[in-house]
Design an enzyme around this catalytic site. Structure first.
Site, short mmCIF file in Angstrom:
data_model
loop_
_atom_site.label_atom_id
_atom_site.label_comp_id
_atom_site.label_asym_id
_atom_site.label_seq_id
_atom_site.Cartn_x
_atom_site.Cartn_y
_atom_site.Cartn_z
N CYS A 162 0.85 -1.20 0.00
CA CYS A 162 0.00 0.00 0.00
C CYS A 162 0.88 1.25 0.00
O CYS A 162 0.59 2.24 -0.68
CB CYS A 162 -0.92 0.01 1.22
SG CYS A 162 -2.11 -1.33 1.27
N CYS A 207 -23.25 38.39 4.10
CA CYS A 207 -22.19 37.90 4.99
C CYS A 207 -22.06 36.38 4.86
O CYS A 207 -20.95 35.84 4.85
CB CYS A 207 -22.50 38.27 6.43
SG CYS A 207 -22.67 40.04 6.74
N ASP A 209 -42.26 -1.42 4.79
CA ASP A 209 -41.86 -2.75 5.25
C ASP A 209 -43.02 -3.30 6.08
O ASP A 209 -43.88 -2.53 6.53
CB ASP A 209 -40.58 -2.64 6.07
CG ASP A 209 -40.23 -3.94 6.77
OD1 ASP A 209 -40.20 -4.98 6.08
OD2 ASP A 209 -40.03 -3.91 8.00
N ASP A 241 -37.74 -0.52 9.29
CA ASP A 241 -37.17 -0.50 10.64
C ASP A 241 -35.99 -1.45 10.84
O ASP A 241 -35.35 -1.41 11.88
CB ASP A 241 -38.25 -0.85 11.67
CG ASP A 241 -38.52 -2.35 11.75
OD1 ASP A 241 -38.53 -3.00 10.68
OD2 ASP A 241 -38.70 -2.85 12.87
N ASP A 294 -33.87 -3.45 5.69
CA ASP A 294 -34.46 -2.31 4.99
C ASP A 294 -33.42 -1.25 4.62
O ASP A 294 -33.73 -0.33 3.85
CB ASP A 294 -35.54 -1.65 5.87
CG ASP A 294 -36.66 -2.62 6.20
OD1 ASP A 294 -37.07 -3.38 5.30
OD2 ASP A 294 -37.11 -2.62 7.36
#
Length: 787
Positions: free
Chosen positions: A21, A88, A484, A677, A681
């Site tokens: 890397c 401003c 859902d 929920d 989802d």
């Protein structure tokens, strides 16, 4: 911050794992033409880079990203001084946007706050503070920016306004008397003595503001007021001392400054009210808590609490921390956080939240979140973030505001020239001063942020948290919504209504219980509750979650599958008719297979929320298309559809299928709202134009959503839509009046049809009217016909 003499920085880099890397990043940087040298330290995960042009550092994050790595960002919210109007705001954002390393800078005119995000290593917070100070907008000391400080500023403004109006009153009376033919004109030296303290003492704030703006290369409202009143004051001096005329314009300068200051006080007071919701939330947190240390109760600071500390909450106390009840029973008023009007009963193992109010019971609780992670703090941060955001329409207004003041000055000069040519110098000066004084960029700048502040405040009060302001705008225009099922339209508390076993293995139920205890899925929790008589197995299962399907548990040579029919299909297991017999109609079915043999079936039902039918009917009456998206099987989905009257349903959906369905609905229907929920989802929520998460759901779902419902009530979707519609209507109304005011007022002043005094009064109250209009949002109450 890099300068012409210093184009060398050390930047933290993310994503590096090994020496390769390092080599890859160094090579990628060296290929960039402005780079003189680049060195990467793997241990410190930093990039040491020098460039021949400091401006090239603005491209460094993109260079690092192109190489497959990332840079670290930091952000802060600062209270900035000397912000008086939209010009401003534009000036600060424009200057900071040119600083290499600053990724985003957003100023809220209503709160005078700056939200800035920067790349670590390229720029520091002190660099940002210094740059702001250089352009005349110093950062206020945070310790001084409390509510008491704001009130002191308001009292000072009011006091100075009243002094100005008191000194102006004699001149105003004589001016009105002249309208009725009475010559009560005050001598020039009296007018001079009355006006000079107003012009040079009370008006000093406008001169300071104008100087800061002009020094920074911009022009703002202070420039307009300073120019207009100075012209009237200096010309009056000339008429009095040189020409000997008795017709002076001292009263115009004095009254304009006094009225503008009075308007600023009213504006500050109104803006303070729009921020009441967030301040009330912040003040809910008590500073101390009663902690058990052995057998003694000791008062400690809430900020010093740790997870696991045990606290005592007496009757009437405000809950000091997010905690779990260990002992005792009581009721808790959670209205301040969730909007739930009815007190909630609490007993052992129930959760309580910081900032809520204990009633008549005594509770011993265990802290289960660190103070920085309290739900109250999360709510405050969400509301703060929402108030700092700018919807797309505000970005357009900011562009207009950036050229507003220079355009007004040009119109004033043109008015002076034409009126002088046509009517003489005195009428020309009066008209030019009126143009300068009546123009109001403040009203334009305040129209949107004050409405957003009020909306986010009333949303928090009602239990609707707004994270993304642009989604609020889209919610007001959408007409398609997808829900859902489990935990959204249903209560999220399923129960096992039937269980079938096709195995004599005595350890089977213990194995199932042991595996399902490791899951947070509502169906798994329901199965565990139904197996309370079974002894959980000590067998060490390695459990693998299969999203949208179930779990695969392995222990030695034994493999246990617990999930839906799709999971069994993956392992090529066929569900014969004998297993399907007597399946509960409309129930969700969980299958259990041991070593490729189906051994059990659990039928579960989840009651539909009481308010769900009303919610769907409310939506349909207003022309919304309602859809159900669920991973459950078609029979269970159809049962819910029939009960609620949903337009259509998509069943047997995996998480990726839900997001694909959202994409199809967007192509077909335009903007789509998704309400969910669960973890499953999150992809669909992220893809929807408007995403709404149930507050009872997972943190993943709430993180992906633009709006969060703090109570597990689907009817809050209706309130969210109403808030969105009211906010959009209010912003449009505010902008209309701000634009129409300037479009009518400036031409009237240019044609000499307004005196400077009337122009000053109009200017002073234009921004007040916009802020007051936004305040009306705070009085909004939802349609509660379903109650």
């Amino acid at each position: 911050m890099a300068t012409e003499q210093n184009a060398h920085v050390i930047v933290p880099v993310t994503g590096m794992t090994c020496a390769s890397c390092v080599s890859r990043l160094e090579k990628a940087m060296s290929k960039r033409s402005p780079v003189q040298r680049a060195s990467v330290n793997l241990a410190l995960e930093t990039l040491d880079i020098a460039v021949d042009d400091p401006k090239a550092l603005a491209d460094l994050p993109a260079w690092v990203d192109a190489a497959g790595f990332g840079v670290e960002s930091a952000s802060a919210t600062l209270t900035v001084q000397n912000i008086t109007c939209a010009s401003c705001v534009n000036r600060i954002e424009k200057v900071l946007g040119k600083v290499p390393g600053i990724q985003e800078a957003s100023v809220n005119l209503a709160t005078s706050q700056l939200r800035v995000t920067w790349v670590r290593g390229l720029v520091t917070l002190n660099d940002i503070r210094r740059r702001l100070d250089q352009i005349g907008y110093p950062v206020a000391d945070d310790s001084a920016e409390d509510e008491d400080g704001a009130e002191d500023d308001q009292h000072k403004l009011l006091r100075q306004s009243l002094i100005g109006l008191g000194l102006s009153a004699p001149m105003v009376l004589t001016m009105f008397a002249s309208l009725f033919g009475l010559n009560w004109m005050l001598p020039g030296w009296v007018q001079f003595l009355l006006t000079t303290p107003i012009q040079l003492w009370l008006g000093l704030r406008f001169y300071r503001g104008a100087w800061h703006a002009l020094r920074g290369g911009s022009a703002n409202m202070d420039v307009l007021v300073a120019l207009g009143t100075s012209a009237a004051y200096i010309y009056s001096l000339y008429l009095w001392l040189v020409s000997g005329s008795s017709h002076l314009y001292f009263e115009a300068a004095a009254v304009v400054i006094s009225l503008v200051m009075l308007g600023k006080w009213m504006e500050a007071r109104a803006k303070n009210l729009t921020g009441d919701a967030i301040r009330k939330l912040m003040n809910l947190q008590p500073p101390t808590a009663k902690q058990w240390q052995g057998d003694e109760l000791v008062t400690v600071n809430v900020a010093d609490l740790k997870v696991g500390d045990e606290l005592q909450i007496q009757p009437g106390d405000t809950v000091p921390a997010d905690a779990i009840v260990l002992r005792g029973e009581s009721t808790i008023n959670e209205a301040m956080l969730t909007g739930e009007s009815e007190p909630v009963a609490k007993t052992i193992d129930d959760a309580v939240m910081a900032g809520t109010q204990n009633a008549n019971g005594s509770l011993r609780v265990s802290v289960h979140r660190a103070p920085d992670d309290f739900r109250l703090k999360q709510i405050v941060e969400l509301v703060n973030d929402a108030q700092m955001q700018k919807p797309d329409i505000q970005k357009l207004v900011d562009k207009i505001s950036s050229v507003f003041v220079p355009a007004v000055i040009a119109i004033a000069l043109l008015t002076l020239g034409l009126q002088w040519w046509l009517n003489g110098f005195e009428p020309a000066l009066v008209a030019a001063v009126s143009v300068l004084v009546i123009a109001c960029p403040c009203a334009l700048g305040l129209a949107t942020p004050t409405a957003i502040m009020a909306a986010s405040g009333v949303g928090a009060r009602r239990g609707v948290l707004i994270r993304d302001i642009n989604q609020l705008h889209q919610l007001a225009n959408a007409k398609t919504i997808a829900f859902d099922k489990t935990g959204t339209l249903t209560q999220g508390a399923p129960e096992v209504v039937q269980r079938e076993l096709w195995s004599d293995d005595a350890s089977l139920l213990g194995w199932i219980k042991s595996v399902q205890q490791q899951s947070q899925h509502p169906l798994a929790e329901a199965m565990v509750r139904s197996l309370e008589d079974a002894q959980a197995s000590d067998t060490d299962f390695q459990v693998e979650n299969r999203s949208g399907r179930g779990v695969v548990a392995q222990a030695g040579q034994d493999r246990l599958l617990i999930g839906n029919a799709r999971l069994l299909d993956e392992f090529e297991l066929t569900i014969d008719d004998q297993y399907q017999a007597s399946v509960t109609e409309g129930a969700s079915t969980v299958w259990v297979a041991l070593n490729d043999t189906i051994v059990a079936r659990f039928d579960l039902t989840d009651p539909v929320r009481e308010e769900a039918a009303w919610t769907i009917q409310w939506l349909k009456k207003r022309g919304w298309q309602t859809w159900l998206l669920t991973g459950d099987h078609a029979a269970a989905a159809k049962t819910v559809q029939d009960k609620l009257g949903l337009d259509d349903v998509f069943a047997d959906l995996l998480p990726e299928h839900k997001s694909q369905t959202i994409e199809q609905l967007k192509k077909k229907s335009g903007s789509v709202v998704m309400v969910g929920d669960g973890i499953n989802d999150a992809p669909a929520l992220a893809l929807a134009d408007v995403s709404v998460a149930m507050g009872s759901g997972t943190d993943v779902a709430m993180e992906a959503a633009g709006l969060t419902l703090m109570r597990p009530q689907i009817s809050l979707v209706v309130e969210a839509i109403q808030i969105a519609e009211k906010t959009q209507s209010k912003i449009r109304q505010n902008l209309f009046w701000a634009f129409i005011y300037n479009c009518i007022g400036i031409p009237l002043a240019a044609f000499g049809l307004l005196s400077p005094v009337i122009a000053g009064a109009a200017m002073a109250f234009s921004s007040v009217s916009v802020v007051t209009s936004s305040l009306l949002l705070l009085r909004w109450n939802p349609d509660q016909s379903h109650s």
